[in-house]
Motif scaffolding. Structure first.
Motif, PDB file in Angstrom:
ATOM      1  N   PHE A 566      -4.533  14.690  12.747  1.00  0.00           N
ATOM      2  CA  PHE A 566      -4.395  14.556  11.415  1.00  0.00           C
ATOM      3  C   PHE A 566      -3.308  16.452  10.819  1.00  0.00           C
ATOM      4  O   PHE A 566      -3.906  17.016  11.748  1.00  0.00           O
ATOM      5  N   ASN A 567      -2.978  16.032  10.222  1.00  0.00           N
ATOM      6  CA  ASN A 567      -2.116  17.481   9.228  1.00  0.00           C
ATOM      7  C   ASN A 567      -3.506  18.099   8.414  1.00  0.00           C
ATOM      8  O   ASN A 567      -3.383  17.510   7.809  1.00  0.00           O
ATOM      9  N   ARG A 591      -7.304  24.753  -0.927  1.00  0.00           N
ATOM     10  CA  ARG A 591      -6.182  24.259  -0.885  1.00  0.00           C
ATOM     11  C   ARG A 591      -5.586  23.124   0.457  1.00  0.00           C
ATOM     12  O   ARG A 591      -5.673  24.410   1.764  1.00  0.00           O
ATOM     13  N   ALA A 592      -6.254  22.347   1.490  1.00  0.00           N
ATOM     14  CA  ALA A 592      -6.137  21.976   2.446  1.00  0.00           C
ATOM     15  C   ALA A 592      -5.952  20.264   2.330  1.00  0.00           C
ATOM     16  O   ALA A 592      -6.271  19.277   2.269  1.00  0.00           O
ATOM     17  N   ASN A 593      -5.233  20.210   3.435  1.00  0.00           N
ATOM     18  CA  ASN A 593      -5.232  18.699   4.082  1.00  0.00           C
ATOM     19  C   ASN A 593      -6.337  18.559   5.379  1.00  0.00           C
ATOM     20  O   ASN A 593      -6.951  19.523   5.357  1.00  0.00           O
ATOM     21  N   ALA A 594      -7.416  17.395   4.808  1.00  0.00           N
ATOM     22  CA  ALA A 594      -7.992  17.074   6.188  1.00  0.00           C
ATOM     23  C   ALA A 594      -8.928  16.237   6.461  1.00  0.00           C
ATOM     24  O   ALA A 594      -7.568  14.828   6.512  1.00  0.00           O
ATOM     25  N   VAL A 595      -9.471  16.029   7.279  1.00  0.00           N
ATOM     26  CA  VAL A 595      -9.653  14.851   7.647  1.00  0.00           C
ATOM     27  C   VAL A 595     -11.189  14.486   6.981  1.00  0.00           C
ATOM     28  O   VAL A 595     -11.694  15.094   6.926  1.00  0.00           O
ATOM     29  N   ASP A 596     -11.114  12.907   6.916  1.00  0.00           N
ATOM     30  CA  ASP A 596     -11.539  12.228   6.886  1.00  0.00           C
ATOM     31  C   ASP A 596     -12.551  11.634   7.526  1.00  0.00           C
ATOM     32  O   ASP A 596     -12.102  10.853   8.501  1.00  0.00           O
ATOM     33  N   TYR A 597     -13.736  12.205   8.191  1.00  0.00           N
ATOM     34  CA  TYR A 597     -14.621  11.768   9.547  1.00  0.00           C
ATOM     35  C   TYR A 597     -15.375  10.477   8.954  1.00  0.00           C
ATOM     36  O   TYR A 597     -15.033  10.005  10.589  1.00  0.00           O
ATOM     37  N   ASN A 600     -12.357   8.237   9.259  1.00  0.00           N
ATOM     38  CA  ASN A 600     -11.271   8.601  10.650  1.00  0.00           C
ATOM     39  C   ASN A 600      -9.642   8.515   9.904  1.00  0.00           C
ATOM     40  O   ASN A 600      -8.692   7.269  11.100  1.00  0.00           O
ATOM     41  N   ARG A 601      -9.144   8.971   9.151  1.00  0.00           N
ATOM     42  CA  ARG A 601      -8.321   9.357   8.174  1.00  0.00           C
ATOM     43  C   ARG A 601      -7.748  10.464   7.783  1.00  0.00           C
ATOM     44  O   ARG A 601      -8.647  11.569   7.381  1.00  0.00           O
ATOM     45  N   GLN A 602      -6.310  10.526   7.555  1.00  0.00           N
ATOM     46  CA  GLN A 602      -6.545  12.670   6.973  1.00  0.00           C
ATOM     47  C   GLN A 602      -6.442  12.209   5.350  1.00  0.00           C
ATOM     48  O   GLN A 602      -6.144  11.507   4.517  1.00  0.00           O
ATOM     49  N   GLY A 603      -6.814  13.270   4.562  1.00  0.00           N
ATOM     50  CA  GLY A 603      -7.517  13.308   3.332  1.00  0.00           C
ATOM     51  C   GLY A 603      -6.811  14.636   2.466  1.00  0.00           C
ATOM     52  O   GLY A 603      -5.857  14.912   3.622  1.00  0.00           O
ATOM     53  N   ASP A 604      -7.402  15.348   1.217  1.00  0.00           N
ATOM     54  CA  ASP A 604      -6.202  16.119   0.979  1.00  0.00           C
ATOM     55  C   ASP A 604      -7.309  16.910   0.261  1.00  0.00           C
ATOM     56  O   ASP A 604      -8.523  16.307  -0.135  1.00  0.00           O
ATOM     57  N   LYS A 605      -8.073  17.665   0.480  1.00  0.00           N
ATOM     58  CA  LYS A 605      -9.158  18.811  -0.408  1.00  0.00           C
ATOM     59  C   LYS A 605      -8.900  19.808  -1.463  1.00  0.00           C
ATOM     60  O   LYS A 605      -7.880  20.636  -0.430  1.00  0.00           O
ATOM     61  N   MET A 631     -12.629  15.685  -2.425  1.00  0.00           N
ATOM     62  CA  MET A 631     -11.720  15.333  -1.526  1.00  0.00           C
ATOM     63  C   MET A 631     -11.232  13.903  -1.506  1.00  0.00           C
ATOM     64  O   MET A 631     -11.582  13.056  -2.329  1.00  0.00           O
ATOM     65  N   ASP A 632      -9.284  13.439  -1.615  1.00  0.00           N
ATOM     66  CA  ASP A 632      -9.221  12.181  -2.032  1.00  0.00           C
ATOM     67  C   ASP A 632      -7.958  11.399  -0.373  1.00  0.00           C
ATOM     68  O   ASP A 632      -8.075  12.532  -0.270  1.00  0.00           O
ATOM     69  N   SER A 633      -8.321  10.288  -0.780  1.00  0.00           N
ATOM     70  CA  SER A 633      -7.223   9.929   0.601  1.00  0.00           C
ATOM     71  C   SER A 633      -6.433   9.171  -0.116  1.00  0.00           C
ATOM     72  O   SER A 633      -6.572   7.826  -0.669  1.00  0.00           O
TER      73      SER A 633
END
Length: 733
Positions: A566-567, A591-597, A600-605, A631-633
């Motif tokens: 994930f980015n 501010r970051a892109n993040a992983v929703d563990y 198992n998907r990409q999110g924004d934090k 954090m949201d996706s």
């Protein structure tokens, strides 16, 4: 290079022999028998016969510029004590910053003090400081791992006196609190006198210049000689303890049923100074974690177990002796010890430390490739650690480390070798190889790892305007360090960073730094886990401010190795400054892109963390830390958390204080399980009040209470789930 090699060989063959230039620059410290009244005034005639040192150089944040204030240090000794005096002049004494706090907690105040290397090998130094209110700081500085441990506590005296010209101070350090070659021969030591002068810039002023092109810090101190009559007698301190705790708790699904647990325990600490080189400590019932509250931490959207610092006195004292590249000993893993013993020995070239404790219940960290968890094995265990280091010269050290954990149907044994070598004055290389053997009990429901190995190597280069470091680690899938903190296995880790630093003399903007680097993690068979390329800019400016900002291009795997990366790009800003002499503030924006563990998907934090520290007056200190994280996706809000940590401390005098800590956690989380989607809202409040008397490093009394409250969909409002009252007293004979 050839000169460096010849120098190293000479030092190895003639350890303890000093160069001609070092002897020529050595200052003799007089042996004087006249007694002083320790009042901080330096008005006895003996001070006129002491060795005198002028602190003329600002070594931080500037580069050996002229000191803005006049500071003079005086030194002499007798057979039993080292005496150090300071006259610290100030053009505006009203601006002196000083507070009544616990020992070791006044690093931001005006301070005078010194570092002392009693083996003259530039590997280890004692530090003694005092603020204008006579609050003491003592710590140990370790050149091997660049650490400073202020959890070390010695029994010594210091008094200060405010004057029309600034302030003065007197130190009286018993030789039996120091480790040195105990003989009647001339001794050659190293010393540095330091004044910390926090104003618009936090000046560090010294009697010696510092070469920023030299990586070794303790190599750059003043040589002193004397101390032929300095002796240490065998010292035996016995500290019995009495502690009592009464606690009640109930399950959230059964609010009417309280469960009570009342305990009264008698314990004891033994501290035996066997010689000037060796110390033995022992303890019975050392666990009293009620005295200090852990810092609040977020525990959401993470695959790793939380890490908490050690706070128990028996374990933190001399913990610097067990340092290494891999964290092979983290004593918070020893949860419920009944008894323990520790032996520490230091000499000119050798240092040795060993620890032995039992544990009523065994906490084991189970590391994986992408995360870790902690399980409790409800069996007693025996825990042991031993550390040895041989310093053949200022340039070369070699060491060994071993730990062992043994219980019914379970064991973990670890053996390590490590070394550090200075290639040049600016460049060091160090490495460590570790081997482990582990057997898990059946209740872990995991295959026993058996034997495994790990190794790493580091290269550090530090010059005045340029630095570079590189690191490589490899950890086998079957490697375990259950007494330490190695929370992932089956991985390779690579890191390279380089930076440029510029210093600005006599400017409020004192330092600029830029660095860039990259990191890469993968499994041993080269499946990618994480990669990162980052740049960062750092500034140090007026009002003791610091600004850091940077960004990175990053990729991470989620819960599974085979489902791509994930980015996780990020950008951040951090700033801190003293808004006034009594108010410190900082803020972190991320501010970051993040992983929703969880899914198992990409999110924004988005994370914001402001911190405010306010010294309301000499006695009252308030600190508030708040963490906001969202954090949201896509169009889905994953979680929103607000975590507040309030600490209030009131110091009545040097020995008497009250402390209150309150932690509030508010978590809103969308739980998505197959076709179900619902909002979960949890809140918690925990509070702890402690009233303490501390009369020296070992004699103390504490009493207090704590309470924990929860609120969720079941409880429908804040409900007390746990409450406790506790008391502990210790007295040293």
């Amino acid at each position: 290079m050839y000169q460096k090699l010849i120098k190293t060989i000479t030092l190895i063959l003639a350890a303890g022999v000093f160069s001609t230039s070092a002897i020529a620059n050595t200052i003799s410290i007089p042996n004087l028998s006249e007694q002083i009244v320790l009042d901080g005034q330096l008005n006895e005639s003996v001070w006129q016969q002491a060795a005198v040192f002028q602190l003329n150089y600002v070594t931080f944040p500037y580069d050996n510029t002229q000191a803005p204030v006049t500071t003079t240090a005086y030194v002499f000794h007798d057979a039993h004590y080292l005496y150090v005096g300071f006259k610290a002049n100030d053009p505006n004494p009203a601006q002196i910053r000083s507070h009544l706090k616990d020992r070791d907690l006044v690093w931001d105040d005006d301070l005078v003090g010194f570092k002392l290397d009693t083996y003259n090998n530039a590997k280890f130094a004692y530090q003694f400081f005092v603020n204008p209110d006579s609050v003491q700081i003592d710590s140990l500085e370790n050149e091997f791992d660049k650490s400073t441990a202020d959890d070390w506590n010695a029994i010594w005296q210091a008094k200060t006196q405010l004057t029309e010209l600034g302030y003065s101070a007197e130190f009286k350090i018993p030789f039996d609190q120091l480790s040195f070659a105990d003989s009647k021969q001339l001794k050659n030591w190293q010393i540095e006198f330091i004044r910390k002068y926090p104003r618009n810039v936090h000046y560090q002023i010294s009697n010696v210049k510092k070469d920023k092109n030299q990586e070794c810090v303790l190599c750059q101190m003043q040589s002193i000689s004397g101390f032929e009559q300095a002796t240490t007698a065998s010292q035996f301190l016995f500290t019995p303890t009495l502690s009592a705790i009464s606690q009640k708790q109930r399950q959230r699904f059964d609010p009417e049923q309280w469960q009570s647990d009342d305990q009264v325990e008698i314990g004891a600490d033994l501290n035996w100074q066997i010689s000037s080189n060796s110390r033995l400590t022992a303890t019975i019932n050392p666990d009293f974690s009620q005295v200090e509250a852990d810092s609040a931490q977020l525990d959401i959207n993470s695959t790793y177990a939380l890490y908490f610092d050690e706070k128990r006195r028996f374990f933190v004292e001399n913990s610097d002796q067990f340092g290494s590249l891999f964290n092979l000993l983290h004593t918070r893993n020893i949860a419920k010890p009944e008894a323990g013993v520790k032996f520490v020995s230091r000499s000119q070239q050798h240092s040795f430390a060993t620890l032995l404790t039992n544990d009523e219940s065994t906490l084991v960290q189970l590391p994986g490739t992408l995360g870790s968890s902690i399980v409790e094995y409800q069996q007693k265990s025996t825990n042991a650690a031993a550390r040895y280091r041989f310093d053949s010269s200022e340039d070369f050290s070699i060491g060994a480390f071993a730990t062992s954990r043994q219980s019914d149907d379970y064991h973990n044994h670890v053996v390590a070798l490590d070394s550090k070598y200075s290639l040049t004055d600016s460049t060091t290389i160090e490495g460590q190889f570790v081997w482990s053997d582990t057997q898990y009990p059946d209740v872990f429901e995991q295959t026993s790892p058996g034997s495994g190995e790990a190794w790493q190597i580091k290269l550090n280069h530090n010059q005045r305007n340029f630095w570079f470091n590189a690191e490589y680690q490899q950890v086998a899938e079957d490697f375990r360090a259950d007494l330490g903190q190695v929370n992932s296995v089956n991985r390779k880790y690579q890191k390279v960073r380089a930076g440029y630093v510029e210093y600005f003399a006599n400017s409020a903007w004192s330092q600029f730094e830029f660095w860039a680097g990259g990191e890469k993690k993968s499994t041993l068979d080269n499946q990618p886990i994480e990669d990162n390329v980052e740049i960062q800019f750092n500034f140090k400016g007026p009002k003791q401010s610091r600004i850091s900002t940077g960004a990175g291009i990053q990729h991470k795997v989620g819960r599974y190795l085979d489902q791509g990366m994930f980015n996780t790009n990020f950008a951040f800003f951090y700033g801190e400054m003293n808004l006034t002499p009594s108010v410190f503030s900082s803020v972190l924006l991320l501010r970051a892109n993040a992983v929703d563990y969880f899914n198992n998907r990409q999110g924004d934090k988005w994370q914001v963390q402001p911190i405010v520290k306010w010294n309301v007056n000499k006695h009252l200190n308030i600190q508030l830390t708040h963490t906001y994280e969202n954090m949201d996706s896509g169009s889905n809000d994953l979680y929103l958390v607000n975590l507040s940590d309030l600490r209030v401390s009131y110091q009545y005098n040097h020995s008497h204080k009250s402390k209150l800590s309150v932690v509030y956690n508010n978590l809103k989380q969308n739980i998505q399980q197959q076709e179900f989607n619902y909002l979960q809202h949890n809140q918690s409040v925990s509070a702890k009040f402690i009233h303490s008397w501390r009369f020296d490093a070992f004699t103390a009394a504490h009493f207090g209470f704590s309470i924990n409250m929860l609120d969720d969909s079941v409880l429908q409002g804040f409900t007390t789930q746990q409450k406790a009252a506790f008391f502990k007293v210790s007295y040293t004979f």
